[in-house]
Enzyme design. Structure first.
Site, PDB file in Angstrom:
ATOM      1  N   GLN A  76       3.937   3.684  -0.781  1.00  0.00           N
ATOM      2  CA  GLN A  76       2.849   3.000  -0.113  1.00  0.00           C
ATOM      3  C   GLN A  76       1.538   3.774   0.126  1.00  0.00           C
ATOM      4  OE1 GLN A  76       4.776   2.244   3.775  1.00  0.00           O
ATOM      5  NE2 GLN A  76       5.915   0.804   3.077  1.00  0.00           N
TER       6      GLN A  76
ATOM      7  N   LYS B 283       9.801  -7.834  -2.563  1.00  0.00           N
ATOM      8  CA  LYS B 283       9.134  -7.675  -1.461  1.00  0.00           C
ATOM      9  C   LYS B 283       7.803  -6.938  -1.849  1.00  0.00           C
ATOM     10  CE  LYS B 283      10.382  -6.389   2.593  1.00  0.00           C
ATOM     11  NZ  LYS B 283       9.783  -5.458   3.657  1.00  0.00           N
TER      12      LYS B 283
ATOM     13  N   ASP C 252      15.797   1.699   0.505  1.00  0.00           N
ATOM     14  CA  ASP C 252      16.197   0.738   1.275  1.00  0.00           C
ATOM     15  C   ASP C 252      17.609   0.155   1.434  1.00  0.00           C
ATOM     16  OD1 ASP C 252      13.592   0.365   2.669  1.00  0.00           O
ATOM     17  OD2 ASP C 252      13.018  -1.031   1.044  1.00  0.00           O
TER      18      ASP C 252
END
Ligand code: DC
Length: 661
Positions: free
Chosen positions: A167, A19, A320
């Site tokens: 990010q 992803k 995650d």
């Protein structure tokens, strides 16, 4: 979606594209001049939103085949103002990176997302981008929707990340692509370096330098014109997605899987390292490089796991993966501690509480202390719960994996979010041997059902089928009394020894209830003796009530469920049949098992048991006043199930009737 116990997972599969890398592939390809062909792109909701956002900013992005995309890069400086709001859906990565991308442009971009994304903090990315010259108008607490006005003359900055975040680092680097001068991001703890790897793959120089204090400084000079940019890029398989079939194979007995082309970037393999420490039989073979990233094939087999302490320092490389690691820990011997995972509270959902509540509903001990999550494993947890996924794809997949190896199936209330990261997950898992099935939602939960009746009336079969149908937990309470009898037999104690019987009752666990010896004749006899002791009943009463309250509903069967254990249950059934009908069934059943026994003696045994159960002073077997009495003498199991199921469903649809928890 329901996940029933699997008898083994086997096969050879490729998991969807990573992803993080997919988002970056689209964005970076848009920033190099000319067209790039991307293969293996994750075609999940999140990534599709990024593709759509790029289109709105003037980039030609085309899907040309399965996972194959063509991006016509506009080069740094080539984006246009979007006419419409960019809806980033559920994607934190998409939203934050895109903000970096549009910072060096003198126009305003409006961002929004789904309810989950709109609740997540954006301040951490707004701070450095503001320093570069962007201006923001956002909701309270820096939440979406927000407007970002970029600048024609962005400033190169040196930014020290206050929290480890790939990010934020990537957003700054994307802004830096189109900013004159050198921009540097300094990270104290290492975070995913996919952006750096891909920049290099596209021929854009990135300098990575170790500072004196051990921090890593990443520097990018803007306005580079890569001499010979790569024109194709393959996205490797997502290790965060591979985690689900991988853990499933570890905890489901008789499993062996090969997972192809999984990204094994060392900043992403924290879960694999942790599982190996837990004793997982897991090997990475055939290591190679694809698109600037290290990949391998992973071989995994069913394993006996033991608890470990997972240090906080590992959190960035597996942030995650904690939901699925928590599921693995539920099957490991001992208490696993996962430290430094407070960040989980601000993920797609408050994952920490989602994990804890879900595990508890499945009969597993779990708790958080500060930023540490503790999970106590069992050989085979009960399962048998309905899990609220709160729009979180990883919680949904984690608990579906839990159901594959639990004693009872696990239901998740909403499997739709899975498509954000792992489209086709149910089909892929079922092809390997999982038993995932969809069930139309609707029923009001929690649903508590009490079923009583004499031996061989068919109540156990009925209860089991109802539990499977409604997706709730099932407890055969007779097995509790039998487990006490069995413990006494193991200890060579007399079932009439009250002290010993009480101690045995106090130490019953779910594992006791799975022992096949419980069905033995002498155990049944001991059970019937201990079940006449009020003290033993009191201890087991507590166990039964906790079971009924722990999940999202439950079905209990026995002799006194409607009258004593759960007098407040919304649904009570008393299942009976003539003595002869029951004796015939039991006789047939025993013959089927190869037991030589004459009908008359079966009849006599049952009559004696009925008399004992009905005549005893404490909790005698009788229907509750508000129980539905169902005589099964002339009906087969299917028609009894249909009748009861319909009765429950009809009543559940009447909204004014509340179901007591
Ligand atoms: O249903 P079963 O044969 O597994 O039950 C074993 C014994 O436990 C039986 O003698 C009745 C007793 N029992 C009980 O007293 N109360 C219950 N709720 C369930 C079983």
């Amino acid at each position: 979606m329901i996940s029933a116990t699997s008898s083994g997972l086997q096969g050879d599969v490729s998991v969807p594209g990573d992803k993080s890398i997919s988002h970056r592939a689209l964005m970076l390809a848009s920033q190099v001049l000319g067209s790039t062909r991307i293969t293996g792109l994750l075609e999940g909701e999140d990534v599709l939103r990024t593709a759509e956002a790029l289109r709105r900013l003037g980039v030609d992005v085309q899907r040309v085949g399965d996972g194959a995309w063509e991006v016509h890069g506009v080069g740094a400086g080539g984006l246009h103002e979007s006419e419409a709001v960019l809806d980033m859906g559920n994607a934190g990565t998409g939203a934050r990176l895109m903000m970096g991308l549009v910072t060096p442009y003198p126009f305003t971009t409006f961002f929004t997302g789904d309810p989950s994304l709109r609740s997540r903090p954006m301040g951490r990315v707004m701070t450095p981008l503001s320093q570069m010259g962007a201006r923001f108008v956002a909701r309270a607490h820096d939440r979406l929707p927000l407007a970002l006005t970029g600048t024609e003359s962005p400033l190169p900055i040196t930014y020290r990340l206050p929290v480890a975040s790939a990010q934020v680092k990537s957003a700054v680097l994307l802004a830096a692509l189109n900013t004159r001068g050198k921009t540097t991001v300094i990270e104290r703890e290492p975070t995913r370096d996919h952006t750096e790897n891909m920049l290099e793959y596209f021929g854009i120089g990135v300098e990575r330098r170790r500072e004196e204090d051990g921090a890593l400084a990443v520097t990018l000079s803007g306005h580079q014109n890569p001499a010979r940019a790569e024109r194709s890029l393959t996205v490797p398989g997502d290790p965060s997605s591979a985690a689900f079939p991988l853990v499933a194979a570890l905890i489901v007995p008789h499993s062996r899987l090969v997972l192809r082309n999984v990204c094994v970037n060392p900043l992403r393999t924290g879960l694999f390292d942790t599982l190996k420490e837990m004793g997982a039989r897991l090997t990475a073979v055939n290591e190679r490089r694809i698109g600037g990233e290290k990949v391998a094939d992973i071989e995994v087999e069913s394993s006996t796991l033991r608890a470990v302490r997972v240090p906080a320092a590992r959190a960035p490389s597996m942030i995650d993966e904690y939901p699925i690691l928590a599921v693995a820990a539920a099957f490991a011997e001992g208490e696993t501690a996962m430290e430094g995972i407070g960040e989980l509270r601000v993920k797609e959902s408050d994952r920490l509480s989602g994990i804890i509540q879900g595990l508890r509903a499945c009969g597993v001990e779990a708790r958080a202390e500060g930023d540490t999550l503790f999970v106590t494993g069992q050989k085979q947890p009960r399962g048998g719960a309905l899990i609220s996924t709160r729009l979180d794809h990883r919680i949904a997949m984690s608990f579906l994996v839990m159901g594959m190896a639990s004693q009872q199936h696990v239901t998740v209330d909403d499997a739709a979010p899975i498509a954000t990261s792992f489209p086709g997950f149910p089909a892929l898992m079922n092809a390997l041997g999982a038993r995932l099935s969809e069930r139309t939602p609707t029923r009001t939960l929690p649903l508590v059902v009490a079923i009583d009746g004499p031996a061989a009336s068919g109540k156990g079969t009925l209860a089991r089928r109802l539990a499977a149908y409604f997706g709730i937990a099932y407890l055969d309470t007779g097995s509790l009394y039998r487990a006490v009898g069995l413990r006494l037999a193991y200890a060579d104690a007399d079932p009439r020894d009250i002290g010993a019987a009480i101690r045995a009752a106090q130490s019953i666990t779910y594992e006791d209830l799975a022992n096949p010896r419980l069905r033995q004749e002498h155990v049944g006899k001991a059970a019937s003796i201990v079940s006449a002791q009020p003290e033993v009943r009191a201890v087991l009463l507590d166990f039964q009530r906790r079971f009924a309250a722990s999940g999202q509903g439950a079905i209990l069967d026995g002799r006194d469920i409607g009258t004593v254990v759960l007098p407040e249950a919304r649904f009570k059934f008393f299942i009976t049949a003539t003595l002869e009908a029951r004796a015939r069934r039991r006789h047939r059943e025993l013959q089927g098992q190869g037991v030589e026994v004459i009908y008359d003696s079966v009849l006599k045994d049952l009559r004696e048991r009925d008399e004992r159960d009905a005549a005893r002073e404490i909790a005698p077997m009788k229907p509750a006043e508000d129980a539905f009495i169902i005589d099964t003498s002339k009906h087969d199991a299917d028609s009894v199930f249909d009748q009861v199921r319909r009765l429950i469903e009809e009543r559940l649809e009447q909204p004014e009737q509340r179901i007591p928890a």
